[in-house]
Design a protein around this motif. Structure first.
Motif, short mmCIF file in Angstrom:
data_model
loop_
_atom_site.label_atom_id
_atom_site.label_comp_id
_atom_site.label_asym_id
_atom_site.label_seq_id
_atom_site.Cartn_x
_atom_site.Cartn_y
_atom_site.Cartn_z
N THR A 174 0.83 -1.20 0.00
CA THR A 174 0.00 0.00 0.00
C THR A 174 0.87 1.26 0.00
O THR A 174 0.57 2.24 -0.67
CB THR A 174 -0.93 0.00 1.23
OG1 THR A 174 -1.73 -1.18 1.18
CG2 THR A 174 -1.83 1.21 1.24
N GLN A 176 -9.09 -0.94 -0.21
CA GLN A 176 -9.80 -1.81 0.73
C GLN A 176 -10.69 -0.99 1.65
O GLN A 176 -11.77 -1.40 2.00
CB GLN A 176 -8.80 -2.65 1.51
CG GLN A 176 -7.85 -1.84 2.36
CD GLN A 176 -6.47 -2.45 2.43
OE1 GLN A 176 -5.62 -2.20 1.59
NE2 GLN A 176 -6.22 -3.24 3.44
N ASP A 234 -6.33 -1.78 -4.67
CA ASP A 234 -5.65 -2.25 -3.47
C ASP A 234 -6.56 -3.19 -2.70
O ASP A 234 -7.45 -2.75 -1.99
CB ASP A 234 -5.23 -1.07 -2.59
CG ASP A 234 -4.34 -1.50 -1.44
OD1 ASP A 234 -4.15 -2.72 -1.27
OD2 ASP A 234 -3.85 -0.62 -0.71
N GLU A 235 -6.34 -4.47 -2.86
CA GLU A 235 -7.16 -5.50 -2.22
C GLU A 235 -8.64 -5.23 -2.45
O GLU A 235 -9.47 -5.37 -1.57
CB GLU A 235 -6.85 -5.57 -0.72
CG GLU A 235 -5.34 -5.61 -0.51
CD GLU A 235 -4.94 -6.25 0.80
OE1 GLU A 235 -5.81 -6.82 1.47
OE2 GLU A 235 -3.75 -6.17 1.13
MG MG Z 1 -2.10 -2.73 2.23
#
Ligand code: MG
Ligand code: ADP
Length: 600
Positions: free
Chosen positions: A396, A437, A517-518
């Protein structure tokens, strides 16, 4: 004193209203002066308390009566009338001056709040890391309110009472300067404790503010994190923590109450001593024929009227001090420069193809511990890059640097060969689509959440994007469709629905660079399948960074970067990396044991 000037300087922003306040306050003081002097003729002439052999003094009211041609016989009617006019005048101008001062307070406070908000919203991410949300909230609400109180109430009181006191001083010195001087010899008896009280009130008041901010913080954390508290059955623990904070607040509040309650009777007692003294000296002065009973009446009235202004001044002083303390704390926030901002030489990022390059990038959130070491990689336009690694490895962080949420400590990040530090933040971030996320959704309608950042877009465009994100079906299932309110942070939606809304938002933005991101973590397989379809639509012809736990996503990537403790340790496609028998292989075996059996 310093504080009062500081606050006064603040009120100078509203010059016109301030002038009106001063203008009206002058009249308040004037009418107070006349009122005090009215006592003398009331006692001497109406009640006929003056001895016939009084020495002739020039008195204010004699002068007025002469000019108005009022004889002693007419006084019985004229004096009550004049009294009424004076009291009405005093009240009327008090009303005006108070209103003007209050309006100054509200105007100033609106400006401060707006400025502060504007400042905050442009602050970089590290700023928000360093200050708890509750504290910021309390700055914007209760601190700002304290300033308003100080300006509206106390500053107005301060000006008015100061003027009134001044008028009363003049009055008593004109009536009998010797008696006035004698009174002042023992005045410090009352003033010194007053100052002590006010100092204590200020100190404790400040402490109280800080403790309140702590309570705010606890509230914010546990209200927003309510589910977590429940899940860990930490209610008792949180209750204990909260009770401790309120107890601490209660204790300083009690001390404040103690000082506050004591100060008034104590001051009254001191006033009593002063009054008794004046009575003794005054009676002597009357007996010696220096002043009439009426003069003494006026004198006493003036002293009596001084009591309130002095009390109010000290109270105003407290609140002004508190207000200034709050103002200083706000100033401190305002003074914080955003770490990441445009410089004069920044220019808008031109149209880009989407080539991204990291060159020797180092980074740490705080000096103590580096998070990224010497990160190097290059992405061609339209490529899909997967970042894999254990949680906390720095994935991240890498993409945070690309959007310039944080600034790399050293090294260079370029897009199409242009250093991202040279271009304006707005132009950079408008080219990057982010689906993370912690999807940030606002308490608004579905439509407005999808079109966030493109407010003027038609509903058709929004629906088109929602369809591409496979979100249209469930949205149309809501009774209110696109006008459905989604609740705070979208809490009325499932996580799969939230993610599809976020994807629709990214589709609408149509950025050349996309970061996921995820975005597909923690989904059931049906949502997962839909989202994969949605993502396929989204990733077409864009440079895409995916941070994913799903093997299917990772395998489709053109290249995989393996991140381990802040370093890029391996890179290549799935097959190459598997052959290598390195960290990727281990991760792969660790994370996807069951999927491995299905995959060839
Ligand atoms: Mg992360
Ligand atoms: P990943 O996304 O790979 O799980 P991150 O990039 O979020 O990992 O985090 C990398 C490291 O940086 C972690 O050790 C984490 O504790 C730390 N970190 C992440 N965000 C912050 C922050 N805002 N302030 C300080 N440290 C942070």
């Amino acid at each position: 004193m310093k504080e009062i000037f500081q606050l006064f300087k603040l009120t100078l922003r509203e010059k016109r209203r301030l002038f009106l306040t001063f203008f009206c306050t002058t009249f308040v003081a004037f009418f107070t002066y006349v009122f005090v002097n009215l006592i003398q003729p009331i006692m001497d002439d109406m009640f006929q308390l003056a001895p016939q052999d009084m020495p002739q003094k020039t008195r204010l009211m004699d002068f007025v009566f002469q000019n108005l041609n009022i004889t002693k016989e007419q006084l019985a009617v004229a004096l009550p009338l004049i009294l009424l006019v004076v009291i009405f005048g005093k009240g009327f101008f008090t009303f005006l001056s108070s209103f003007f001062m209050r309006s100054i307070g509200h105007k100033i406070v609106k400006k401060i709040r707006d400025d502060l908000y504007e400042r905050l919203i442009y602050q970089s991410a590290d700023f928000y890391d360093s200050i708890p949300t509750g504290e910021l909230m309390s700055r914007l609400t209760s601190d700002v309110d304290k300033i308003q109180e100080a300006v509206s109430g106390s500053m107005g009181d301060f000006i008015r009472e100061l003027f009134t006191l001044f008028a009363l001083f003049i009055a008593i010195f004109f009536i009998d300067w010797r008696l006035a001087l004698a009174s002042f010899i023992i005045a410090p008896l009352a003033l010194v404790p007053l100052m002590a009280f006010s100092r204590q009130l200020k100190k404790k008041g400040l402490l109280n503010q800080i403790k309140m901010a702590k309570i705010f913080n606890l509230l914010h954390e546990t209200i927003t994190g309510n589910k977590i508290v429940k899940a860990f059955t930490m209610e008792k623990f949180e209750i204990k923590k909260f009770f401790k904070a309120t107890l601490s607040y209660f204790k300083t509040s009690l001390k404040l109450a103690w000082i506050g309650s004591l100060s008034s009777p104590f001051m009254e007692f001191m006033g009593g001593i002063l009054g008794a003294f004046i009575l003794v000296v005054g009676t002597k002065r009357i007996a010696q024929g220096h002043i009439s009973a009426g003069d003494f009446g006026s004198f006493l009235m003036a002293i009596f009227l001084m009591y309130n202004p002095i009390k109010r001044l000290s109270r105003a002083n407290n609140r002004i001090q508190q207000g200034v303390a709050c103002y200083e704390r706000i100033q401190e926030l305002m003074g914080r420069e955003s770490q990441i901002k445009d410089h004069p030489k920044s220019y808008p990022l031109p149209a880009i193809k989407g080539a991204v390059k990291f060159e020797n990038v180092y980074f740490s959130y705080n000096e103590s511990r580096p998070v990224l070491y010497d990160v190097n990689f290059e992405v061609k336009p339209g490529e899909t890059i997967a970042l894999v690694g254990l949680s906390g490895a720095g994935k991240t962080t890498i993409i945070n640097l690309l959007s310039r949420f944080y600034e790399s400590t050293s090294g260079r990040i370029t897009i199409d060969g242009i250093d991202i530090r040279e271009v304006t933040l707005v132009s950079l971030r408008s080219r990057i689509g982010l689906v993370t996320q912690d999807l940030i959704l606002f308490n608004d309608s579905v439509k407005n959440n999808i079109s966030y950042g493109h407010e003027d877009l038609s509903l058709d465009k929004v629906i088109e994007a929602a369809k591409a994100a496979k979100a249209d079906d469930f949205i149309m299932g809501f009774p209110k469709g696109y006008e459905t309110q989604i609740g705070e942070k979208g809490k009325l939606l499932s996580s799969g629905q939230r993610q599809r809304l976020a994807i629709a938002r990214a589709i609408l933005k149509d950025p050349p660079i996309l970061i996921l991101d995820e975005a597909t973590s923690a989904l059931d397989s049906e949502s997962e399948r839909l989202i994969q379809l949605a993502l396929k639509n989204l990733m077409k012809d864009r440079t895409t960074f995916v941070i994913a736990h799903r093997l299917s996503t990772i395998m489709k990537a053109d290249r995989i970067l393996v991140i381990d403790r802040g370093r890029v340790v391996e890179s290549g496609n799935h097959k190459e990396l598997c052959k290598k028998d390195g960290i990727y292989k281990k991760l792969y075996e660790l994370q996807f044991p069951e999927e491995k059996e299905i995959e060839p």
